[in-house]
Design a protein around this motif. Structure first.
Motif, short mmCIF file in Angstrom:
data_model
loop_
_atom_site.label_atom_id
_atom_site.label_comp_id
_atom_site.label_asym_id
_atom_site.label_seq_id
_atom_site.Cartn_x
_atom_site.Cartn_y
_atom_site.Cartn_z
N LEU A 130 -42.57 36.74 10.07
CA LEU A 130 -41.61 36.03 9.22
C LEU A 130 -41.73 36.49 7.77
N THR A 131 -40.61 36.48 7.08
CA THR A 131 -40.61 36.48 5.62
C THR A 131 -40.17 35.08 5.19
N GLY A 132 -40.22 34.82 3.90
CA GLY A 132 -39.77 33.52 3.42
C GLY A 132 -38.30 33.26 3.67
N ALA A 133 -37.51 34.34 3.83
CA ALA A 133 -36.07 34.17 4.07
C ALA A 133 -35.77 33.71 5.49
N ASP A 134 -36.64 34.04 6.43
CA ASP A 134 -36.40 33.66 7.82
C ASP A 134 -36.49 32.14 7.97
N MET A 135 -35.41 31.55 8.47
CA MET A 135 -35.32 30.11 8.65
C MET A 135 -35.52 29.34 7.35
N ASP A 136 -35.35 30.04 6.21
CA ASP A 136 -35.48 29.41 4.89
C ASP A 136 -36.84 28.74 4.73
N ILE A 137 -37.90 29.42 5.22
CA ILE A 137 -39.20 28.74 5.19
C ILE A 137 -39.84 28.74 3.81
N ILE A 138 -39.55 29.77 2.99
CA ILE A 138 -40.14 29.78 1.64
C ILE A 138 -39.09 30.27 0.65
N ARG A 139 -38.71 29.38 -0.23
CA ARG A 139 -37.70 29.70 -1.23
C ARG A 139 -38.37 29.79 -2.61
N SER A 140 -37.86 30.70 -3.43
CA SER A 140 -38.47 30.91 -4.74
C SER A 140 -37.40 31.19 -5.78
N LYS A 142 -44.81 24.65 19.04
CA LYS A 142 -44.27 25.34 20.23
C LYS A 142 -45.21 26.46 20.70
N GLY A 143 -46.38 26.55 20.09
CA GLY A 143 -47.34 27.56 20.49
C GLY A 143 -47.16 28.90 19.81
N ILE A 144 -46.37 28.95 18.76
CA ILE A 144 -46.12 30.19 18.02
C ILE A 144 -47.10 30.29 16.85
N THR A 145 -47.62 31.49 16.63
CA THR A 145 -48.48 31.75 15.48
C THR A 145 -47.69 32.53 14.44
N PRO A 146 -47.29 31.90 13.33
CA PRO A 146 -46.55 32.62 12.30
C PRO A 146 -47.40 33.69 11.62
N VAL A 147 -46.80 34.85 11.41
CA VAL A 147 -47.41 35.93 10.64
C VAL A 147 -46.47 36.18 9.46
N ILE A 148 -46.88 35.77 8.28
CA ILE A 148 -45.98 35.68 7.14
C ILE A 148 -46.20 36.82 6.16
N ALA A 149 -45.12 37.56 5.89
CA ALA A 149 -45.15 38.66 4.92
C ALA A 149 -44.90 38.11 3.52
N PRO A 150 -45.41 38.78 2.48
CA PRO A 150 -45.29 38.26 1.11
C PRO A 150 -43.94 38.55 0.47
N LEU A 151 -42.90 38.07 1.12
CA LEU A 151 -41.53 38.18 0.61
C LEU A 151 -40.87 36.81 0.73
N THR A 152 -40.16 36.40 -0.31
CA THR A 152 -39.43 35.14 -0.29
C THR A 152 -37.96 35.41 -0.61
N HIS A 153 -37.17 34.35 -0.76
CA HIS A 153 -35.77 34.53 -1.16
C HIS A 153 -35.38 33.41 -2.10
N ASP A 154 -34.28 33.65 -2.84
CA ASP A 154 -33.89 32.68 -3.87
C ASP A 154 -32.72 31.79 -3.45
#
Length: 263
Positions: free
Chosen positions: A98-108, A148-160
């Protein structure tokens, strides 16, 4: 409250095959729920150089112009992230990149001019370019994936929220993710890098400082014991502790239960 472990792995570990292999084995064997947040700065620097793009760092953080933004998006969100996901799958971990843009998980928002404390103790106003400062982490969305048993692997990218990707410090993303998930879990945040912990003597790998409080941190910065990229790392660790994260540890990839405890 159920426990969750968030591991942030730095670019130096990602680039070292032996350290990375050991980390992935240890991460996969951790009991219960977990999240992996990764960097990749060294790989981005290498790819940028091959493309003739100069890397600029100030106070341990990367300045991201338009060309560098393209590089980090490709490297962080693609090359590094998907390789980690594939390797975790081989260890039986149902990982999702995931990046922050996926599913709007991290907005900046795009960082304004920022006053940065330099290694010599002075401050400097810096324009970091297309760099994001985190506004919100959607802990509920992440928790729903984790349940749901998913392990997120988060890249250091977000979206505005306006269609723009922003390069975002991975230590900050790990801290903000830990803070958001502290509502749902008993969170342990581990900053994993190439040293055994925060060192009092950079030339002595065994000079690990066992515990650092906020007062200790200020003192160590003032006397130069802590400098460069370690400053924002510990700032993020202290922010996590003050916002409900149960434990924060800074340690080496093969020593996830040791290292420096931040209190």
């Amino acid at each position: 409250m159920e426990k969750i472990t968030i591991i942030k792995v730095g670019g130096a570990v990602v680039e070292d095959e032996l350290q990375l292999a050991r980390l992935l084995i240890d991460f996969s064997s951790l009991p219960g729920r977990k999240v992996l947040v990764h960097g990749g700065g060294r790989r981005a620097t290498k790819v940028a150089a091959e493309l003739g793009i100069e890397s600029q760092m100030v106070g341990g953080r990367r300045i991201t112009d338009a060309s560098m933004l393209e590089v980090v998006t490709m490297v962080y969100g693609g090359l590094v992230n998907k390789n980690l996901v594939a390797r975790l799958q081989s260890h039986g971990i149902n990982a999702m990149g995931l990046t922050g843009a996926d599913m709007d998980i991290i907005r900046s928002h795009k960082r304004p001019l920022k006053s940065v404390r330099m290694d010599d103790g002075t401050t400097q106003e810096v324009d970091f370019g297309f760099v994001g400062d985190v506004d919100k982490v959607n802990g509920e969305m992440l928790a729903s994936l984790i349940e749901k048993g998913i392990t997120p692997v988060i890249a250091p990218l977000t979206h505005d929220g306006q269609g723009n990707i922003l390069n975002t410090n991975a230590d900050t993303m790990a801290s903000e993710t830990a803070k958001a998930l502290a509502t749902y879990y008993d969170v342990t945040l581990v900053y994993s890098f190439e040293k055994k912990g925060v060192l009092s003597n950079p030339d002595d790998d065994d000079s690990v400082i066992p515990v650092i409080t906020h007062a200790d941190f200020e003192r160590y910065v003032a006397d130069g014991t802590i400098a460069g990229g370690m400053i924002p790392k510990i700032e993020n660790a202290l922010a996590a502790v003050s916002s409900g994260v149960s434990r924060v540890i800074i340690t080496r990839a093969d020593n996830l239960k040791g290292g420096t405890i931040i209190k």
